[in-house]
Design a protein around this motif. Structure first.
Motif, mmCIF file in Angstrom:
data_model
loop_
_atom_site.group_PDB
_atom_site.id
_atom_site.type_symbol
_atom_site.label_atom_id
_atom_site.label_comp_id
_atom_site.label_asym_id
_atom_site.label_seq_id
_atom_site.Cartn_x
_atom_site.Cartn_y
_atom_site.Cartn_z
ATOM 1 N N ALA A 153 14.506 131.688 -58.480
ATOM 2 C CA ALA A 153 14.176 133.052 -58.042
ATOM 3 C C ALA A 153 12.981 133.037 -57.097
ATOM 4 O O ALA A 153 12.985 133.729 -56.067
ATOM 5 C CB ALA A 153 13.885 133.940 -59.255
ATOM 6 N N PHE A 154 11.972 132.232 -57.414
ATOM 7 C CA PHE A 154 10.781 132.179 -56.573
ATOM 8 C C PHE A 154 11.101 131.568 -55.208
ATOM 9 O O PHE A 154 10.704 132.097 -54.174
ATOM 10 C CB PHE A 154 9.665 131.391 -57.277
ATOM 11 N N PHE A 155 11.843 130.465 -55.193
ATOM 12 C CA PHE A 155 12.225 129.837 -53.934
ATOM 13 C C PHE A 155 13.050 130.807 -53.090
ATOM 14 O O PHE A 155 12.794 130.979 -51.893
ATOM 15 C CB PHE A 155 12.998 128.545 -54.198
ATOM 16 N N SER A 156 14.014 131.464 -53.707
ATOM 17 C CA SER A 156 14.854 132.433 -52.988
ATOM 18 C C SER A 156 14.019 133.589 -52.452
ATOM 19 O O SER A 156 14.222 134.044 -51.329
ATOM 20 C CB SER A 156 15.945 132.970 -53.915
ATOM 21 N N PHE A 157 13.079 134.052 -53.273
ATOM 22 C CA PHE A 157 12.184 135.120 -52.836
ATOM 23 C C PHE A 157 11.389 134.681 -51.606
ATOM 24 O O PHE A 157 11.264 135.446 -50.643
ATOM 25 C CB PHE A 157 11.224 135.521 -53.966
ATOM 26 N N LEU A 158 10.833 133.469 -51.637
ATOM 27 C CA LEU A 158 10.035 132.995 -50.504
ATOM 28 C C LEU A 158 10.858 132.939 -49.221
ATOM 29 O O LEU A 158 10.371 133.333 -48.150
ATOM 30 C CB LEU A 158 9.436 131.615 -50.810
ATOM 31 N N LEU A 159 12.108 132.457 -49.324
ATOM 32 C CA LEU A 159 12.981 132.418 -48.149
ATOM 33 C C LEU A 159 13.210 133.815 -47.589
ATOM 34 O O LEU A 159 13.058 134.054 -46.383
ATOM 35 C CB LEU A 159 14.328 131.780 -48.505
ATOM 36 N N GLY A 160 13.581 134.741 -48.459
ATOM 37 C CA GLY A 160 13.863 136.111 -48.016
ATOM 38 C C GLY A 160 12.628 136.831 -47.514
ATOM 39 O O GLY A 160 12.677 137.541 -46.501
ATOM 40 N N ALA A 161 11.507 136.645 -48.200
ATOM 41 C CA ALA A 161 10.266 137.303 -47.783
ATOM 42 C C ALA A 161 9.803 136.789 -46.430
ATOM 43 O O ALA A 161 9.299 137.551 -45.603
ATOM 44 C CB ALA A 161 9.179 137.100 -48.834
ATOM 45 N N GLN A 162 10.010 135.505 -46.188
ATOM 46 C CA GLN A 162 9.624 134.938 -44.894
ATOM 47 C C GLN A 162 10.458 135.550 -43.769
ATOM 48 O O GLN A 162 9.931 135.930 -42.728
ATOM 49 C CB GLN A 162 9.785 133.412 -44.917
ATOM 50 N N ILE A 163 11.748 135.674 -44.000
ATOM 51 C CA ILE A 163 12.634 136.270 -42.992
ATOM 52 C C ILE A 163 12.285 137.732 -42.763
ATOM 53 O O ILE A 163 12.177 138.189 -41.617
ATOM 54 C CB ILE A 163 14.112 136.106 -43.413
ATOM 55 N N SER A 164 12.091 138.481 -43.847
ATOM 56 C CA SER A 164 11.761 139.906 -43.720
ATOM 57 C C SER A 164 10.425 140.106 -43.014
ATOM 58 O O SER A 164 10.289 140.970 -42.154
ATOM 59 C CB SER A 164 11.706 140.570 -45.094
ATOM 60 N N ALA A 165 9.435 139.298 -43.387
ATOM 61 C CA ALA A 165 8.111 139.436 -42.789
ATOM 62 C C ALA A 165 8.119 139.056 -41.311
ATOM 63 O O ALA A 165 7.335 139.590 -40.532
ATOM 64 C CB ALA A 165 7.097 138.592 -43.545
ATOM 65 N N ARG A 166 9.020 138.181 -40.935
ATOM 66 C CA ARG A 166 9.138 137.828 -39.514
ATOM 67 C C ARG A 166 9.529 139.062 -38.706
ATOM 68 O O ARG A 166 9.050 139.271 -37.600
ATOM 69 C CB ARG A 166 10.181 136.731 -39.336
ATOM 70 N N VAL A 171 2.545 137.800 -41.422
ATOM 71 C CA VAL A 171 1.943 137.022 -42.497
ATOM 72 C C VAL A 171 1.306 137.921 -43.551
ATOM 73 O O VAL A 171 1.420 137.663 -44.750
ATOM 74 C CB VAL A 171 0.914 136.011 -41.940
ATOM 75 N N GLN A 172 0.643 138.992 -43.116
ATOM 76 C CA GLN A 172 -0.009 139.873 -44.091
ATOM 77 C C GLN A 172 1.003 140.504 -45.048
ATOM 78 O O GLN A 172 0.774 140.564 -46.251
ATOM 79 C CB GLN A 172 -0.822 140.967 -43.383
ATOM 80 N N SER A 173 2.126 140.956 -44.519
ATOM 81 C CA SER A 173 3.172 141.514 -45.382
ATOM 82 C C SER A 173 3.729 140.455 -46.321
ATOM 83 O O SER A 173 3.985 140.728 -47.497
ATOM 84 C CB SER A 173 4.310 142.099 -44.545
ATOM 85 N N PHE A 174 3.907 139.242 -45.809
ATOM 86 C CA PHE A 174 4.410 138.149 -46.641
ATOM 87 C C PHE A 174 3.442 137.871 -47.782
ATOM 88 O O PHE A 174 3.831 137.766 -48.935
ATOM 89 C CB PHE A 174 4.616 136.884 -45.791
ATOM 90 N N ARG A 175 2.156 137.760 -47.459
ATOM 91 C CA ARG A 175 1.149 137.471 -48.485
ATOM 92 C C ARG A 175 1.075 138.594 -49.529
ATOM 93 O O ARG A 175 0.941 138.325 -50.722
ATOM 94 C CB ARG A 175 -0.219 137.242 -47.851
ATOM 95 N N SER A 176 1.161 139.820 -49.075
ATOM 96 C CA SER A 176 1.134 140.948 -50.012
ATOM 97 C C SER A 176 2.323 140.894 -50.964
ATOM 98 O O SER A 176 2.170 141.095 -52.172
ATOM 99 C CB SER A 176 1.138 142.272 -49.257
ATOM 100 N N ALA A 177 3.500 140.622 -50.415
ATOM 101 C CA ALA A 177 4.713 140.556 -51.247
ATOM 102 C C ALA A 177 4.634 139.399 -52.233
ATOM 103 O O ALA A 177 4.972 139.565 -53.414
ATOM 104 C CB ALA A 177 5.951 140.417 -50.355
ATOM 105 N N THR A 178 4.182 138.240 -51.782
ATOM 106 C CA THR A 178 4.101 137.102 -52.698
ATOM 107 C C THR A 178 3.061 137.350 -53.785
ATOM 108 O O THR A 178 3.272 136.958 -54.934
ATOM 109 C CB THR A 178 3.799 135.771 -51.967
ATOM 110 N N GLU A 179 1.995 138.034 -53.447
ATOM 111 C CA GLU A 179 0.974 138.318 -54.459
ATOM 112 C C GLU A 179 1.513 139.268 -55.530
ATOM 113 O O GLU A 179 1.208 139.118 -56.712
ATOM 114 C CB GLU A 179 -0.297 138.879 -53.820
ATOM 115 N N VAL A 180 2.333 140.227 -55.126
ATOM 116 C CA VAL A 180 2.944 141.133 -56.098
ATOM 117 C C VAL A 180 3.799 140.334 -57.086
ATOM 118 O O VAL A 180 3.717 140.536 -58.304
ATOM 119 C CB VAL A 180 3.797 142.222 -55.389
ATOM 120 N N ILE A 181 4.600 139.427 -56.571
ATOM 121 C CA ILE A 181 5.491 138.631 -57.427
ATOM 122 C C ILE A 181 4.687 137.707 -58.343
ATOM 123 O O ILE A 181 4.910 137.663 -59.556
ATOM 124 C CB ILE A 181 6.493 137.814 -56.573
#
Length: 190
Positions: A153-166, A171-181
């Motif tokens: 789940a974490f690996f899949s989340f990182l892949l999707g969050a990276q694509i969405s944040a792109r 990067v700020q949106s990516f970091r915020s999302a990963t911190e929530v998780i």
């Protein structure tokens, strides 16, 4: 590996991360590296050969980076943040995870490339699972006992969050999302 072959792989990886494996062409690689297409075909007769070597190289390079984080010091939540930082770094450098990018074109890959992709994902999840096991043992993560599923789940989340944040927020949106998780898994009793 000889210098020309390395330059071809570096250019191909950058192109795949920008446009995907199907849109990448030997002509684009030729222009980027400054060699004739025949030279590329000498090293990689077919695009599928090139994709397989890119996946194998990614597997080794990032597998080693992930293992260094997992084997290093720190709590499990610290290590999850460091793993996420690898993806944030790629985003900052405008380089999406190669596994994620190539996975998007799974239906067009040859069987051998699919197997390398599958093995890479499985082994990456296995590396990530070590962190979840650590979190259970030290009490720093409040997760279910099935650490492999959490790691997936974490690996899949990182892949999707990276694509969405792109596409939205960087990067700020990516970091915020990963911190929530990560914070949602973090056990406040520690």
């Amino acid at each position: 590996m000889n210098d020309t072959k390395t330059k071809i792989l570096d250019a191909a990886e950058e192109l795949v991360q920008q446009v995907g494996p199907n849109a990448m062409s030997y002509q684009q690689i030729s222009a980027a590296v400054g060699v004739r297409k025949a030279s590329i075909h000498h090293h990689f007769p077919k695009k599928e050969n090139l994709v397989e070597v890119l996946l194998s190289r990614c597997h080794v390079v990032y597998g080693d980076r992930y293992k260094a984080i997992v084997d290093g010091t720190g709590t499990a939540p610290d290590k999850l943040r460091k793993l996420a930082d690898v993806f944030a770094e790629g985003l900052r450098n405008e380089q999406l995870c190669l596994v994620g990018t190539i996975s998007a074109d799974l239906n067009t890959l040859q069987q051998s490339s699919r197997m390398i992709l599958k093995t890479t994902i499985q082994e990456t999840v296995g590396i990530f699972a070590v962190v979840f096991n650590q979190g259970l043992q030290e009490g720093s993560l409040a997760v279910a006992k099935c650490t492999e599923e959490n790691a997936y789940a974490f690996f899949s989340f990182l892949l999707g969050a990276q694509i969405s944040a792109r596409a939205c927020g960087g990067v700020q949106s990516f970091r915020s999302a990963t911190e929530v998780i990560i914070s949602s898994w973090e056990n406040s009793r520690c």
